[in-house]
Structures are given as structure tokens and as C-alpha cells.
Design a protein around this motif. Structure first.
Motif, PDB file in Angstrom:
ATOM      1  N   ASP A 171      -0.929   7.084  11.756  1.00  0.00           N
ATOM      2  CA  ASP A 171       0.316   7.789  12.078  1.00  0.00           C
ATOM      3  C   ASP A 171       1.560   6.952  11.814  1.00  0.00           C
ATOM      4  O   ASP A 171       2.671   7.472  11.785  1.00  0.00           O
ATOM      5  CB  ASP A 171       0.321   8.307  13.519  1.00  0.00           C
ATOM      6  N   THR A 172       1.381   5.629  11.594  1.00  0.00           N
ATOM      7  CA  THR A 172       2.521   4.753  11.331  1.00  0.00           C
ATOM      8  C   THR A 172       2.127   3.673  10.332  1.00  0.00           C
ATOM      9  O   THR A 172       1.105   3.003  10.518  1.00  0.00           O
ATOM     10  CB  THR A 172       3.023   4.075  12.619  1.00  0.00           C
ATOM     11  N   VAL A 173       2.922   3.506   9.286  1.00  0.00           N
ATOM     12  CA  VAL A 173       2.721   2.441   8.305  1.00  0.00           C
ATOM     13  C   VAL A 173       3.949   1.539   8.359  1.00  0.00           C
ATOM     14  O   VAL A 173       5.087   2.015   8.287  1.00  0.00           O
ATOM     15  CB  VAL A 173       2.527   2.995   6.884  1.00  0.00           C
ATOM     16  N   VAL A 174       3.719   0.230   8.498  1.00  0.00           N
ATOM     17  CA  VAL A 174       4.801  -0.731   8.654  1.00  0.00           C
ATOM     18  C   VAL A 174       4.793  -1.666   7.449  1.00  0.00           C
ATOM     19  O   VAL A 174       3.755  -2.234   7.107  1.00  0.00           O
ATOM     20  CB  VAL A 174       4.651  -1.546   9.957  1.00  0.00           C
ATOM     21  N   VAL A 175       5.963  -1.824   6.807  1.00  0.00           N
ATOM     22  CA  VAL A 175       6.037  -2.609   5.577  1.00  0.00           C
ATOM     23  C   VAL A 175       7.203  -3.592   5.616  1.00  0.00           C
ATOM     24  O   VAL A 175       8.272  -3.273   6.141  1.00  0.00           O
ATOM     25  CB  VAL A 175       6.194  -1.704   4.328  1.00  0.00           C
ATOM     26  N   PRO A 176       7.019  -4.791   5.069  1.00  0.00           N
ATOM     27  CA  PRO A 176       8.138  -5.736   4.942  1.00  0.00           C
ATOM     28  C   PRO A 176       9.179  -5.191   3.975  1.00  0.00           C
ATOM     29  O   PRO A 176       8.849  -4.454   3.032  1.00  0.00           O
ATOM     30  CB  PRO A 176       7.487  -6.998   4.375  1.00  0.00           C
ATOM     31  N   VAL A 177      10.438  -5.567   4.184  1.00  0.00           N
ATOM     32  CA  VAL A 177      11.518  -5.135   3.302  1.00  0.00           C
ATOM     33  C   VAL A 177      12.335  -6.343   2.853  1.00  0.00           C
ATOM     34  O   VAL A 177      12.832  -7.109   3.677  1.00  0.00           O
ATOM     35  CB  VAL A 177      12.457  -4.133   4.001  1.00  0.00           C
ATOM     36  N   GLY A 178      12.433  -6.510   1.562  1.00  0.00           N
ATOM     37  CA  GLY A 178      13.325  -7.488   0.953  1.00  0.00           C
ATOM     38  C   GLY A 178      14.133  -6.725  -0.081  1.00  0.00           C
ATOM     39  O   GLY A 178      15.115  -6.067   0.234  1.00  0.00           O
ATOM     40  N   GLY A 179      13.674  -6.766  -1.327  1.00  0.00           N
ATOM     41  CA  GLY A 179      14.301  -5.947  -2.353  1.00  0.00           C
ATOM     42  C   GLY A 179      14.043  -4.471  -2.175  1.00  0.00           C
ATOM     43  O   GLY A 179      14.773  -3.636  -2.698  1.00  0.00           O
ATOM     44  N   GLY A 180      12.972  -4.138  -1.466  1.00  0.00           N
ATOM     45  CA  GLY A 180      12.704  -2.746  -1.133  1.00  0.00           C
ATOM     46  C   GLY A 180      11.727  -2.014  -2.028  1.00  0.00           C
ATOM     47  O   GLY A 180      11.461  -0.825  -1.814  1.00  0.00           O
ATOM     48  N   GLY A 181      11.144  -2.691  -3.018  1.00  0.00           N
ATOM     49  CA  GLY A 181      10.201  -2.012  -3.898  1.00  0.00           C
ATOM     50  C   GLY A 181       8.945  -1.549  -3.186  1.00  0.00           C
ATOM     51  O   GLY A 181       8.472  -0.423  -3.385  1.00  0.00           O
ATOM     52  N   LEU A 182       8.380  -2.410  -2.334  1.00  0.00           N
ATOM     53  CA  LEU A 182       7.169  -2.055  -1.591  1.00  0.00           C
ATOM     54  C   LEU A 182       7.450  -0.912  -0.631  1.00  0.00           C
ATOM     55  O   LEU A 182       6.683   0.055  -0.551  1.00  0.00           O
ATOM     56  CB  LEU A 182       6.638  -3.271  -0.833  1.00  0.00           C
ATOM     57  N   ALA A 183       8.538  -1.006   0.119  1.00  0.00           N
ATOM     58  CA  ALA A 183       8.874   0.049   1.071  1.00  0.00           C
ATOM     59  C   ALA A 183       9.159   1.363   0.360  1.00  0.00           C
ATOM     60  O   ALA A 183       8.722   2.437   0.810  1.00  0.00           O
ATOM     61  CB  ALA A 183      10.075  -0.372   1.909  1.00  0.00           C
ATOM     62  N   SER A 184       9.874   1.302  -0.761  1.00  0.00           N
ATOM     63  CA  SER A 184      10.205   2.518  -1.510  1.00  0.00           C
ATOM     64  C   SER A 184       8.955   3.210  -2.041  1.00  0.00           C
ATOM     65  O   SER A 184       8.787   4.427  -1.891  1.00  0.00           O
ATOM     66  CB  SER A 184      11.130   2.174  -2.684  1.00  0.00           C
ATOM     67  N   GLY A 185       8.088   2.435  -2.671  1.00  0.00           N
ATOM     68  CA  GLY A 185       6.877   3.009  -3.238  1.00  0.00           C
ATOM     69  C   GLY A 185       5.910   3.491  -2.180  1.00  0.00           C
ATOM     70  O   GLY A 185       5.326   4.582  -2.284  1.00  0.00           O
ATOM     71  N   THR A 186       5.719   2.678  -1.136  1.00  0.00           N
ATOM     72  CA  THR A 186       4.788   3.044  -0.075  1.00  0.00           C
ATOM     73  C   THR A 186       5.249   4.312   0.633  1.00  0.00           C
ATOM     74  O   THR A 186       4.442   5.227   0.899  1.00  0.00           O
ATOM     75  CB  THR A 186       4.648   1.895   0.934  1.00  0.00           C
ATOM     76  N   ALA A 187       6.528   4.397   0.944  1.00  0.00           N
ATOM     77  CA  ALA A 187       7.048   5.589   1.606  1.00  0.00           C
ATOM     78  C   ALA A 187       6.901   6.823   0.721  1.00  0.00           C
ATOM     79  O   ALA A 187       6.583   7.914   1.208  1.00  0.00           O
ATOM     80  CB  ALA A 187       8.510   5.382   1.996  1.00  0.00           C
ATOM     81  N   THR A 188       7.109   6.662  -0.575  1.00  0.00           N
ATOM     82  CA  THR A 188       6.948   7.782  -1.501  1.00  0.00           C
ATOM     83  C   THR A 188       5.518   8.305  -1.474  1.00  0.00           C
ATOM     84  O   THR A 188       5.279   9.521  -1.385  1.00  0.00           O
ATOM     85  CB  THR A 188       7.310   7.356  -2.931  1.00  0.00           C
ATOM     86  N   ALA A 189       4.544   7.400  -1.533  1.00  0.00           N
ATOM     87  CA  ALA A 189       3.139   7.808  -1.541  1.00  0.00           C
ATOM     88  C   ALA A 189       2.723   8.418  -0.206  1.00  0.00           C
ATOM     89  O   ALA A 189       2.090   9.478  -0.160  1.00  0.00           O
ATOM     90  CB  ALA A 189       2.256   6.606  -1.864  1.00  0.00           C
ATOM     91  N   VAL A 190       3.078   7.742   0.882  1.00  0.00           N
ATOM     92  CA  VAL A 190       2.668   8.217   2.205  1.00  0.00           C
ATOM     93  C   VAL A 190       3.285   9.578   2.508  1.00  0.00           C
ATOM     94  O   VAL A 190       2.595  10.519   2.936  1.00  0.00           O
ATOM     95  CB  VAL A 190       3.046   7.191   3.294  1.00  0.00           C
ATOM     96  N   LYS A 191       4.581   9.709   2.289  1.00  0.00           N
ATOM     97  CA  LYS A 191       5.253  10.973   2.578  1.00  0.00           C
ATOM     98  C   LYS A 191       4.784  12.087   1.644  1.00  0.00           C
ATOM     99  O   LYS A 191       4.742  13.258   2.023  1.00  0.00           O
ATOM    100  CB  LYS A 191       6.771  10.802   2.472  1.00  0.00           C
ATOM    101  N   GLY A 192       4.425  11.715   0.409  1.00  0.00           N
ATOM    102  CA  GLY A 192       3.928  12.714  -0.530  1.00  0.00           C
ATOM    103  C   GLY A 192       2.587  13.296  -0.110  1.00  0.00           C
ATOM    104  O   GLY A 192       2.308  14.475  -0.344  1.00  0.00           O
ATOM    105  N   LEU A 193       1.761  12.462   0.490  1.00  0.00           N
ATOM    106  CA  LEU A 193       0.428  12.900   0.925  1.00  0.00           C
ATOM    107  C   LEU A 193       0.414  13.377   2.373  1.00  0.00           C
ATOM    108  O   LEU A 193      -0.298  14.323   2.718  1.00  0.00           O
ATOM    109  CB  LEU A 193      -0.576  11.752   0.760  1.00  0.00           C
ATOM    110  N   ARG A 194       1.177  12.682   3.231  1.00  0.00           N
ATOM    111  CA  ARG A 194       1.178  12.973   4.664  1.00  0.00           C
ATOM    112  C   ARG A 194       2.612  12.885   5.211  1.00  0.00           C
ATOM    113  O   ARG A 194       3.016  11.848   5.739  1.00  0.00           O
ATOM    114  CB  ARG A 194       0.278  11.969   5.403  1.00  0.00           C
ATOM    115  N   PRO A 195       3.380  13.957   5.105  1.00  0.00           N
ATOM    116  CA  PRO A 195       4.772  13.923   5.574  1.00  0.00           C
ATOM    117  C   PRO A 195       4.907  13.610   7.061  1.00  0.00           C
ATOM    118  O   PRO A 195       5.979  13.174   7.509  1.00  0.00           O
ATOM    119  CB  PRO A 195       5.276  15.347   5.270  1.00  0.00           C
TER     120      PRO A 195
END
Length: 319
Positions: A171-195
Motif C-alpha cells: 500500500d506504500t512505496v518509499v523511494v529516495p529522491v535526489g535528481g528524481g529519476g527513480l521517484a518519477s519512474g517508480t511513481a509512474t509504474a506504481v500509479k499506472g498499475l495500482r492508483p
């Protein structure tokens, strides 16, 4: 989908990336943490061939290039993990690679890049992006930025695909943020499959550009001298317009952690989960351990494990 004129990547982009990186990047497991309060799993990207998630985006970006452009070689700027990832991807495709590094980058990461055949060009931290652009122009090489690139973001998003596929109850995915590539991509995939699943970013208090920017609703930038205070060297660079647009649209929130909480988390997950994390890699776990992120089933992404041995000893002693 566009926000403020910026085209965001889609779930389909991440799924295409998953096909390109297969047999190059490791599909990392989810490790249950019965020793932690609540239900916590770690996603140990330190198990990747170069010790960090960055291999996903780098491999996808290089393999997506047309053959003629790829043959000219690739160049980037990086404090270490993206540089190692691009060197790995370039070697796999048998093309040249140059990495512009900020002076003072961790030796363990510089050694890793050299072992993979990269040419290293040290410059003052404030000149890293400019120097990489100059090399790309002079040598005709393809610039593959650490995060400000659609294919890089899509590759990093495969982390999110795997989390949702491997833990149906997340129900919750937690990701480090620097430049934001990991957070951007991970959020895109997670929200695309499980909003319905929350995606939360984590920054050090001493390098909290995205937290400040999201709070103000605009992209902000901190100086290298300011972000250089954090022990988490992998997140001392803030987001680009592209990654900020993704995070503004798709993250459910962002929290910050103190320096002592980062080091404490490194020690805890090393002892309890046998997972070696560099400071940036421990951010997500630090947020959970400090009570900043809660959920019924939380996955904390350990983004990398290329830690200086002296710092690891300190974390084990203090954590």
C-alpha cells in the motif's frame, strides 16, 4: 500526458524498458523485515551488478539508441552510481564511455567506473553538467544524463513494476529522491498499475530541494555548497524540470530525514537485514524507521550499496 507543456512518461514506456533491460539488470527480491515496526519490505537495489538501481535507466537509455548514434559513445556527469551504470551499459554494448565527476567524489565509486572502462574527467561540482555537454559536442558523443532523460526515467520505473508484481498487498512505496529519476519512474509504474498505492519520496534535510519545491509548487535549486553538507552524496543534485513535473503529478508526498537518522538506518539494515546501503540508499528505510512514513505494507527501496568502508563501520558502531 502533459503538465505545464512537459510530456510525462507512461506505464507503456516503463513496460518497454523492462524488456530492454532483461538479462542486463537483476530483478531484485523483496526482503521481509520482521524486526521492524509494522510490515516492512526492503527492495535491495544494492544487489545490481554495479551496486545501485541506476543500471536500469542507463541500460535502457543506451539500448534504446539507434545503432549509429550508439557507436559514437556516451557521456554523462555523475557522483558515481550513474557513472558506473553507464560504463556498465556501454561496455555491454561495446561503445566508449566518458564520465564527468565532481571533485571529491567517493573513491569507491570512481574505482568502480574505472574498472568498467570509463574515462574519468574530474571538475568542480558546479561545472559537471556544463563539462559533460562540452564533451558531447566536441566528441560527437551522446549525452545520457543521470535523470533528466525520458528513457532513463522509464528504466528506473521498472523498480515500481517489480514491487507491484511481487507484493500484491503493498500500500506504500518509499523511494529516495535526489535528481528524481527513480521517484518519477517508480511513481509512474506504481500509479499506472495500482492508483490506490501511495508513493512517497525521501530527502535529507540538508538537501531538500524537492520537498521545498513541491511545498511552493515550483522548481527550486540549492547550491552545491548547501547540498554538499549531507552525507548522502548520491542525492546532492536536485530535480530537473522533467523529473519535478513527474513528481509533482505522481508523488503522494515527500518527507525529510536528519543526518543521524540516515546513518542509524544504514547500521540497522546492515545488522538486521544483512543489506549494505550507502547513505542515499538508506533514505527510504530511514524514513520508515523514524516514523515519517506509515502503511499496512510498506516497501522501502534501497537504491544503492556503494558505501565507503569507513562510513559503514561508523554506521555499524552508531546504528
Amino acid at each position: 500526458m502533459e503538465r505545464s507543456g512537459i510530456e510525462l512518461i507512461t506505464l507503456a514506456d516503463v513496460q518497454a524498458a523492462a524488456g530492454r533491460i532483461r538479462r542486463r539488470a537483476v530483478r531484485t527480491p523483496l526482503l521481509s523485515c520482521p524486526w521492524a515496526e509494522g510490515r516492512l519490505w526492503l527492495k535491495p537495489e544494492n544487489l545490481q551488478p554495479i551496486g545501485a538501481f541506476k543500471i536500469r535507466g542507463a541500460v535502457n537509455a543506451v539500448r534504446a539508441l539507434p545503432a549509429r548514434r550508439k557507436a559514437a559513445g556516451v557521456v554523462t556527469h555523475s557522483s558515481g552510481n550513474h557513472g558506473q551504470a553507464l560504463a556498465f551499459a556501454a561496455r555491454s554494448e561495446e561503445v566508449p564511455c566518458v564520465v564527468v565527476v565532481p571533485e571529491g567524489a567517493p573513491k569507491v565509486k570512481l574505482d568502480g567506473m574505472r574498472r568498467l572502462g570509463a574515462e574519468i574527467v574530474p571538475v568542480p561540482p558546479a561545472r559537471r553538467s556544463e563539462a559533460a555537454d562540452d564533451i558531447a559536442l566536441r566528441r560527437g558523443m551522446v549525452l545520457v544524463p543521470p535523470f533528466d532523460d525520458r528513457e532513463v526515467i522509464a528504466g528506473q520505473g521498472t523498480v515500481g513494476l517489480e514491487v507491484v508484481e511481487d507484493l500484491g498487498g503493498v500500500d506504500t512505496v518509499v523511494v529516495p529522491v535526489g535528481g528524481g529519476g527513480l521517484a518519477s519512474g517508480t511513481a509512474t509504474a506504481v500509479k499506472g498499475l495500482r492508483p490506490d498505492v501511495r508513493v512517497v519520496g525521501v530527502e535529507p534535510e540538508l538537501a531538500a530541494e524537492t520537498a521545498e519545491g513541491l511545498g511552493e509548487g515550483r522548481l527550486v535549486s540549492w547550491s552545491p555548497e548547501r547540498t554538499g553538507r549531507t552525507v548522502a552524496d548520491g542525492v546532492r543534485v536536485g530535480p530537473s524540470e522533467l523529473t519535478f513535473a513527474h513528481m509533482k503529478e505522481r508523488l503522494d508526498g515527500i518527507v525529510t530525514v536528519a543526518e543521524e537518522e540516515i546513518v542509524h538506518a544504514m547500521g540497522v539494515i546492515a545488522r538486521e537485514a544483512r543489506v549494505v546501503a550507502e547513505p542515499s540508499g538508506a533514505l527510504a528505510a530511514a524514513a520508515h524507521l523514524a516514523g515519517r512514513v506509515r502503511g499496512e505494507a510498506v516497501v522501502a527501496v534501497v537504491s544503492g550499496g556503494n558505501v565507503d568502508p569507513v562510513l559503514l563501520r561508523r554506521a555499524l558502531d552508531e546504528g
